[in-house]
Design a protein around this motif. Sequence first.
Motif, mmCIF file in Angstrom:
data_model
loop_
_atom_site.group_PDB
_atom_site.id
_atom_site.type_symbol
_atom_site.label_atom_id
_atom_site.label_comp_id
_atom_site.label_asym_id
_atom_site.label_seq_id
_atom_site.Cartn_x
_atom_site.Cartn_y
_atom_site.Cartn_z
ATOM 1 N N LEU A 95 15.665 -30.547 -40.743
ATOM 2 C CA LEU A 95 14.357 -30.203 -41.311
ATOM 3 C C LEU A 95 13.971 -31.220 -42.374
ATOM 4 C CD1 LEU A 95 14.905 -26.356 -41.979
ATOM 5 C CD2 LEU A 95 14.025 -27.435 -39.899
ATOM 6 N N TYR A 96 12.680 -31.321 -42.643
ATOM 7 C CA TYR A 96 12.240 -32.123 -43.789
ATOM 8 C C TYR A 96 10.944 -31.549 -44.355
ATOM 9 C CZ TYR A 96 9.176 -34.662 -40.449
ATOM 10 O OH TYR A 96 8.237 -35.005 -39.507
ATOM 11 N N PRO A 97 10.711 -31.764 -45.656
ATOM 12 C CA PRO A 97 9.493 -31.219 -46.265
ATOM 13 C C PRO A 97 8.274 -32.057 -45.913
ATOM 14 C CG PRO A 97 10.858 -32.303 -47.920
ATOM 15 C CD PRO A 97 11.578 -32.448 -46.634
ATOM 16 N N CYS A 98 7.124 -31.405 -45.850
ATOM 17 C CA CYS A 98 5.890 -32.119 -45.494
ATOM 18 C C CYS A 98 4.759 -31.654 -46.416
ATOM 19 C CB CYS A 98 5.543 -31.806 -44.037
ATOM 20 S SG CYS A 98 3.948 -32.462 -43.531
ATOM 21 N N ILE A 99 4.098 -32.619 -47.028
ATOM 22 C CA ILE A 99 3.006 -32.262 -47.947
ATOM 23 C C ILE A 99 1.637 -32.548 -47.344
ATOM 24 C CG2 ILE A 99 4.345 -32.516 -50.097
ATOM 25 C CD1 ILE A 99 3.009 -35.342 -50.305
ATOM 26 N N THR A 129 4.398 -38.781 -41.071
ATOM 27 C CA THR A 129 4.116 -39.492 -42.323
ATOM 28 C C THR A 129 5.162 -39.171 -43.396
ATOM 29 O OG1 THR A 129 1.856 -38.908 -41.744
ATOM 30 C CG2 THR A 129 2.166 -40.066 -43.837
ATOM 31 N N CYS A 130 5.414 -37.888 -43.621
ATOM 32 C CA CYS A 130 6.335 -37.506 -44.707
ATOM 33 C C CYS A 130 7.769 -37.926 -44.399
ATOM 34 C CB CYS A 130 6.274 -35.993 -44.940
ATOM 35 S SG CYS A 130 4.788 -35.534 -45.840
ATOM 36 N N GLU A 149 7.452 -25.193 -52.377
ATOM 37 C CA GLU A 149 5.990 -25.196 -52.256
ATOM 38 C C GLU A 149 5.420 -26.145 -51.211
ATOM 39 O OE1 GLU A 149 3.618 -23.144 -53.187
ATOM 40 O OE2 GLU A 149 5.330 -21.945 -53.836
ATOM 41 N N THR A 150 6.230 -26.529 -50.247
ATOM 42 C CA THR A 150 5.696 -27.397 -49.189
ATOM 43 C C THR A 150 5.987 -26.764 -47.849
ATOM 44 O OG1 THR A 150 7.759 -28.599 -48.909
ATOM 45 C CG2 THR A 150 6.206 -29.512 -50.491
ATOM 46 N N ALA A 151 5.329 -27.305 -46.822
ATOM 47 C CA ALA A 151 5.695 -26.904 -45.463
ATOM 48 C C ALA A 151 7.018 -27.585 -45.119
ATOM 49 C CB ALA A 151 4.614 -27.351 -44.498
ATOM 50 N N ILE A 152 7.766 -26.985 -44.202
ATOM 51 C CA ILE A 152 9.020 -27.580 -43.753
ATOM 52 C C ILE A 152 8.898 -27.841 -42.251
ATOM 53 C CG2 ILE A 152 11.531 -27.256 -43.541
ATOM 54 C CD1 ILE A 152 10.639 -27.219 -46.456
ATOM 55 N N ARG A 153 9.168 -29.084 -41.876
ATOM 56 C CA ARG A 153 9.049 -29.439 -40.452
ATOM 57 C C ARG A 153 10.411 -29.610 -39.783
ATOM 58 N NH1 ARG A 153 4.048 -30.821 -38.421
ATOM 59 N NH2 ARG A 153 2.445 -30.907 -40.039
ATOM 60 N N LEU A 154 10.379 -29.402 -38.480
ATOM 61 C CA LEU A 154 11.576 -29.634 -37.668
ATOM 62 C C LEU A 154 11.553 -31.087 -37.203
ATOM 63 C CD1 LEU A 154 14.001 -28.253 -36.212
ATOM 64 C CD2 LEU A 154 12.476 -27.874 -34.268
#
Length: 292
Positions: A95-99, A129-130, A149-154
């Motif tokens: 996972l990684y955070p996405c703003i 991008t993130c 406070e960010t979305a988390i992407r797979l």
Amino acid sequence: MTFITRFAPSPTGPLHLGHAYSALLAQDMARAEGGDFLLRIEDIDQSRARDHWEAQIYDDLSWLGLCWPTPVLRQSDQKDRYRTALEHLWASGVLYPCICSRRDIETATSAPQEGAQTYGPDGIIYPQTCKRNMTKDQALTGQNPIPEETAIRLDMQRACAFSSAAFTETGYGPNGETGRIEFTAQQIVDSVGDIVLSRRGMGTSYHLSVVLDDAAQGVTHVVRGEDLFEATKIHVVLQRLLGLPTPTYHHHKLMRDGAGKRLAKRDDARAIAKYRAEGASRQDIRKMVGLD
Ligand code: GLU
């Protein structure tokens, strides 16, 4: 054979004929197999869910002759389970955070050098991008706490540690797909991309919750509309990552209006409540949706 299916509406508007078809078909299939039919309330989006819509769901479904065990699982009560699963995936580094906002994504993908925007089951395929902007330290996601406070992407590439995966379809996808549906890791990376697994301020997403709850409720057969056929590939990836079984899927056709447009919650004209108010019987509804 054990057969456990479910109907999983979101309480964000009135149920219409398409919902009636889905719920009745699921219960008919469960009955034919001597199985169970469950109801689940998918209300993770608390900004749109309303108590009165939930009450109307129970009322309409009972009127249609459906019955289900209680208490009903309500997703807004399951946040701890979603969090545990998210932490597990986070720790495994997929996972990684996405703003990025929706607008950021549209802008990034409409730049001339990017070529045509490509759409997957969740909208525009995320241009990562993130992920590209992460520093080396941030990239070690599994070792830092999950940002709140960010979305988390797979990270789909990392998540798909297989060459091919499959599920069994006993109904049909939108292009007549049926039987064993196989897909490769590369196909899903290209056609789905890095989807959001936890929405900002929500702590989960449809995909994560649905997979966890189908498993928690022991669902063996998922009966739902063909609009979710492509999303099933995401669900299979998540089931593999989380060590959960893959149920059998049965996607069915969508109910459409006279102009061929699929029914939506805002199409009050097709609301079950409206047919009830006009004096229709549950047999009339079964006929209208083509089940008798
Ligand atoms: N809650 C979803 C909906 O109302 C159903 C999801 C599913 O059946 O997997 O469209």
